[in-house]
Design an enzyme around this catalytic site. Structure first.
Site, short mmCIF file in Angstrom:
data_model
loop_
_atom_site.label_atom_id
_atom_site.label_comp_id
_atom_site.label_asym_id
_atom_site.label_seq_id
_atom_site.Cartn_x
_atom_site.Cartn_y
_atom_site.Cartn_z
N CYS A 19 0.82 -1.19 0.33
CA CYS A 19 -0.05 0.03 0.02
C CYS A 19 0.66 1.29 0.08
O CYS A 19 1.25 1.48 0.81
CB CYS A 19 -1.38 -0.24 1.52
SG CYS A 19 -1.50 1.63 0.94
N VAL A 59 -6.46 1.38 4.58
CA VAL A 59 -5.58 1.40 5.69
C VAL A 59 -4.90 2.71 4.95
O VAL A 59 -5.51 2.40 3.54
CB VAL A 59 -4.40 0.19 5.69
CG1 VAL A 59 -4.85 -1.03 5.94
CG2 VAL A 59 -3.93 -0.30 4.28
N GLU A 71 -6.39 8.53 7.41
CA GLU A 71 -6.24 9.46 5.93
C GLU A 71 -4.40 9.12 6.04
O GLU A 71 -3.57 10.14 7.63
CB GLU A 71 -6.40 10.49 6.07
CG GLU A 71 -7.52 10.52 5.94
CD GLU A 71 -7.18 9.77 4.20
OE1 GLU A 71 -7.11 10.33 3.02
OE2 GLU A 71 -8.39 9.01 3.41
N SER A 72 -3.42 8.99 5.48
CA SER A 72 -1.65 9.25 5.73
C SER A 72 -1.43 9.91 5.72
O SER A 72 -0.20 10.95 6.68
CB SER A 72 -1.26 8.37 4.27
OG SER A 72 -1.70 9.46 3.09
N1 LIG Z 1 -6.58 8.50 0.93
C1 LIG Z 1 -6.12 7.04 1.88
C2 LIG Z 1 -6.34 6.21 1.57
C3 LIG Z 1 -6.31 5.17 1.93
C4 LIG Z 1 -6.57 3.43 0.94
O1 LIG Z 1 -6.59 3.81 -0.92
N2 LIG Z 1 -5.73 2.46 1.09
C5 LIG Z 1 -6.02 1.27 -0.09
C6 LIG Z 1 -4.75 0.47 -0.06
S1 LIG Z 1 -3.64 0.95 -0.83
C7 LIG Z 1 -6.67 0.35 0.95
O2 LIG Z 1 -7.47 0.52 2.25
N3 LIG Z 1 -8.04 0.03 0.48
C8 LIG Z 1 -9.00 -0.82 1.08
C9 LIG Z 1 -9.15 -1.43 -0.17
O3 LIG Z 1 -8.69 -2.03 -1.44
O4 LIG Z 1 -10.71 -2.68 -0.25
C10 LIG Z 1 -5.19 7.36 2.34
O5 LIG Z 1 -3.90 8.47 2.37
O6 LIG Z 1 -4.49 7.28 3.14
#
Ligand SMILES: N[C@@H](CCC(=O)N[C@@H](CS)C(=O)NCC(=O)O)C(=O)O
Length: 206
Positions: A19, A59, A71-72
């Site tokens: 990720c 995550v 949120e990162s």
């Molecule tokens: N805007 C969020 C994006 C987080 C995100 O997209 N995480 C992905 C993994 S890289 C996730 O958890 N996806 C859930 C899924 O695939 O169901 C951040 O900056 O943390």
């Protein structure tokens, strides 16, 4: 009489093997030399508590005592406030605003399109082309300063580095003329904290 507990409560990072957003947070945690534990989330078998910790069930999530933060960018900002050394956000309001604007643009122009669902191939190709040309243009900046916002590492560098690490996977190749940008990338990739931030899946990307 109650005995004061000096038991250390470790922070927990809910992460995933490849990720790009969790990678940002791992880099900041390593740069701050924090001890933390990791829960590696497998999306085909999510831990039950993830939905309680993050309404979007995504995550990264950082759990620090009673706080569960997702949120990162928010997590990186929190870590910099909670553990000020080394500082990763400048002190004056104009520089702070510029760093935040940079973070916003990284997400809007590249991360959201390349790593979030719902974007078609044409849009992704446009984002890759734009990324390549911006990184080439940044070469002149990197001949004058070591990092994106001066000579000190900032959360903007920590946010962008996981994307730069993934350029080969994305099929983005920088022209040889972008030497200072390539040197900037090598400088970051050679940092002990960056190396420690990599999961085995990420190590295999280059
Ligand atoms: N805007 C969020 C994006 C987080 C995100 O997209 N995480 C992905 C993994 S890289 C996730 O958890 N996806 C859930 C899924 O695939 O169901 C951040 O900056 O943390």
């Amino acid at each position: 009489m109650a005995t004061p507990s000096n038991k250390k409560t470790l922070m927990t990072l809910y992460s995933a093997a490849d990720c790009v957003y969790a990678h940002r947070v791992r880099f900041v945690l390593e740069e701050k030399a924090m001890e933390y534990q990791t829960v590696n989330v497998d999306f085909s078998n999510r831990p039950e508590d993830l939905a309680d910790l993050n309404p979007y069930s995504e995550v990264p999530v950082l759990v620090d005592r009673e706080l569960a933060l997702h949120e990162s960018v928010l997590i990186m900002e929190y870590l910099d406030e909670r553990f000020p050394h080394p500082p990763l956000i400048p002190v004056d309001p104009i520089s702070r605003a510029r760093v935040r604007l940079g973070l916003h643009r990284f997400d809007r122009d590249w991360f959201d399109i390349l790593f979030r669902p719902g974007h078609g191939e044409t849009e992704k190709q446009r984002a890759r082309d734009e990324l390549r040309s911006t990184l080439s243009t940044l070469s002149s900046l990197f001949t004058r300063q070591r990092f994106l916002f001066g000579d000190e590492l900032s959360i903007a560098d920590c946010a962008l580095a996981p994307l730069l690490w993934r350029l080969p996977v994305l099929g983005v190749e920088l022209p040889k003329g972008a030497k200072a940008t390539l040197d900037y990338m090598d400088q970051i990739f050679g940092m002990e904290s960056f190396r420690r931030s990599l999961t085995p899946a990420e190590k295999a990307m280059r």
